[in-house]
Design a protein around this motif. Structure first.
Motif, PDB file in Angstrom:
ATOM      1  N   LEU A 273     -15.934  15.802  -0.989  1.00 49.81           N
ATOM      2  CA  LEU A 273     -14.687  15.261  -0.026  1.00 49.81           C
ATOM      3  C   LEU A 273     -13.818  14.960  -0.798  1.00 49.81           C
ATOM      4  N   GLU A 274     -12.540  14.898  -0.263  1.00 54.47           N
ATOM      5  CA  GLU A 274     -11.520  14.787  -0.910  1.00 54.47           C
ATOM      6  C   GLU A 274     -11.133  13.156  -1.103  1.00 54.47           C
ATOM      7  N   VAL A 275     -11.027  12.599  -2.302  1.00 56.50           N
ATOM      8  CA  VAL A 275     -10.795  11.201  -2.506  1.00 56.50           C
ATOM      9  C   VAL A 275      -9.445  10.823  -3.104  1.00 56.50           C
ATOM     10  N   GLU A 276      -8.892  10.003  -2.372  1.00 56.10           N
ATOM     11  CA  GLU A 276      -7.684   9.381  -2.785  1.00 56.10           C
ATOM     12  C   GLU A 276      -7.846   7.933  -3.147  1.00 56.10           C
ATOM     13  N   GLU A 277      -7.169   7.632  -4.281  1.00 57.49           N
ATOM     14  CA  GLU A 277      -7.171   6.256  -4.895  1.00 57.49           C
ATOM     15  C   GLU A 277      -5.614   5.956  -4.690  1.00 57.49           C
ATOM     16  N   ARG A 278      -5.324   4.960  -3.766  1.00 61.99           N
ATOM     17  CA  ARG A 278      -3.861   4.830  -3.577  1.00 61.99           C
ATOM     18  C   ARG A 278      -3.458   3.354  -3.029  1.00 61.99           C
ATOM     19  N   ARG A 279      -2.320   3.087  -2.574  1.00 58.56           N
ATOM     20  CA  ARG A 279      -1.857   2.011  -2.038  1.00 58.56           C
ATOM     21  C   ARG A 279      -2.230   2.487  -0.506  1.00 58.56           C
ATOM     22  N   VAL A 280      -2.696   1.542   0.326  1.00 63.10           N
ATOM     23  CA  VAL A 280      -3.137   1.724   1.523  1.00 63.10           C
ATOM     24  C   VAL A 280      -2.688   0.554   2.534  1.00 63.10           C
TER      25      VAL A 280
END
Length: 356
Positions: A273-280
């Motif tokens: 799975l593509e995982v993004e840790e960022r501002r949401v």
């Protein structure tokens, strides 16, 4: 290595019956661990004693300036009959980071874990055997200096207590409702949001009461500056699956670095799975919901492990996630993490630590 003196209770308590409800954090085992700190002497006098009251001066630092930190982890009865912990070294590391933020002396990681192991070993018969039950472990450090001036304490106590628990939410793995808080804020970058300390949680009580009164289990916090970026839920980190991607708020200094959060990120990446840790931004989540691409939402934490989210409420608007049921990834994560903790799923990461 700590030289831990053990004083066993002479009056063991009756353990809960199998059909007794184990409400989170209401029943405690026979013993507790205590270790003292004195400035110039360091940590000393490690001991396990019968669980009971502690005596502190009314002027103790913890009461007036909140100089204290805590952790939470669990012990499990593994499939092979071995009592085991899940990533306790991470709790020790995080405790020391929290202590640094509040000017509390660190405890060597190996001593921290040893104290937990020895206490769990002594009270292992308190670990429930029912499904979704475990022994919750609460280590905490408090300043005890009897001095009303605002300064770091010269005296501390490190204490560990144990509590047999059932599921954190009475509804179990059923999806919970989340209240999005837009009046108050919990923490800001540069504050104590990333430290596991009582002040963090005191700031959330009013909103939690409001959410419960409206029938919602938890509060979702927005950032304290722009009031639009998602941070975390009261007792959990938060994840979203949007159009096939797993997205979670990045650690920015005001979000607790969850151990279950870290484990989930590892697992999702392993599964491709593509995982993004960022501002949401909350507007991004609302837009994804309106487009029908908000596929799953779940929280992660020691207490609940994985908690699927079925709906959000912001103001007067309620956003239901898909059909309001448990998503495929949420279920798979729950089965995998709890499976590793219980020894039902192979531990490929060395996360499980036996209590010898």
């Amino acid at each position: 290595m700590l030289d831990i003196k053990i004083n066993k209770t002479e009056t063991p308590k009756a353990k809960p019956a199998k059909d007794d409800p184990l409400l989170f954090g209401t029943i405690f085992t026979d013993h507790m661990f205590i270790m003292d700190y004195v400035e110039g002497k360091g940590w000393h006098d490690a001991r396990i004693v019968p669980y009971g009251e502690i005596t502190l001066p009314p002027a103790a630092t913890i009461f007036h300036y909140g100089q204290g930190v805590f952790e939470g982890l669990k012990a499990y009865n593994g499939e092979n009959g071995q009592v085991q912990l899940f990533r306790p070294d991470m709790n020790a590391k995080r405790s020391n980071r929290s202590s640094d933020r509040l000017c509390i002396p660190q405890i060597p990681e190996e001593d921290y874990v040893q104290a937990i192991k020895e206490l769990v070993k002594l009270d292992k018969d308190w670990i429930p055997s029912e499904p979704n039950h475990s022994l919750y472990i609460r280590p905490f450090i408090i300043g005890t200096d009897p001095f009303l001036g605002l300064r770091t304490s010269a005296y501390y106590k490190f204490i560990v207590i144990l509590s047999p628990v059932g599921p954190y939410y009475p509804e179990g793995l059923d999806p919970v409702g989340i209240w999005i808080e837009d009046d108050y804020v919990r923490a800001v970058r540069g504050g104590i949001g990333e430290a596991k300390t009582g002040g963090n949680y005191a700031a959330s009580i009013l909103s939690q009461v409001k959410a419960h009164d409206e029938g919602y289990s938890q509060v979702l916090w927005l950032d304290g500056v722009h009031r639009k970026y998602i941070e975390e839920v009261g007792a959990m980190n938060i994840f979203f699956k949007i159009d096939g991607k797993v997205v979670t708020p990045m650690l920015n200094g005001s979000i607790l670095p969850g151990i279950t959060r870290d484990s989930v990120i590892h697992l999702c990446k392993e599964w491709g799975l593509e995982v993004e840790e960022r501002r949401v931004a909350i507007d991004e989540i609302k837009e994804a919901w309106e487009k029908g691409i908000l596929e799953e939402v779940w929280g992660t934490g020691t207490a609940a492990v994985i908690s699927p989210v079925g709906k959000f409420r912001m103001g007067d608007e309620v956003m239901q996630v898909k059909d309001g049921g448990i998503g495929e990834i949420s279920q798979k994560l729950y089965d995998t993490v709890t499976g590793i903790q219980l020894g039902k799923v192979e531990d490929k990461h060395g996360w499980v630590v036996p209590v010898e």
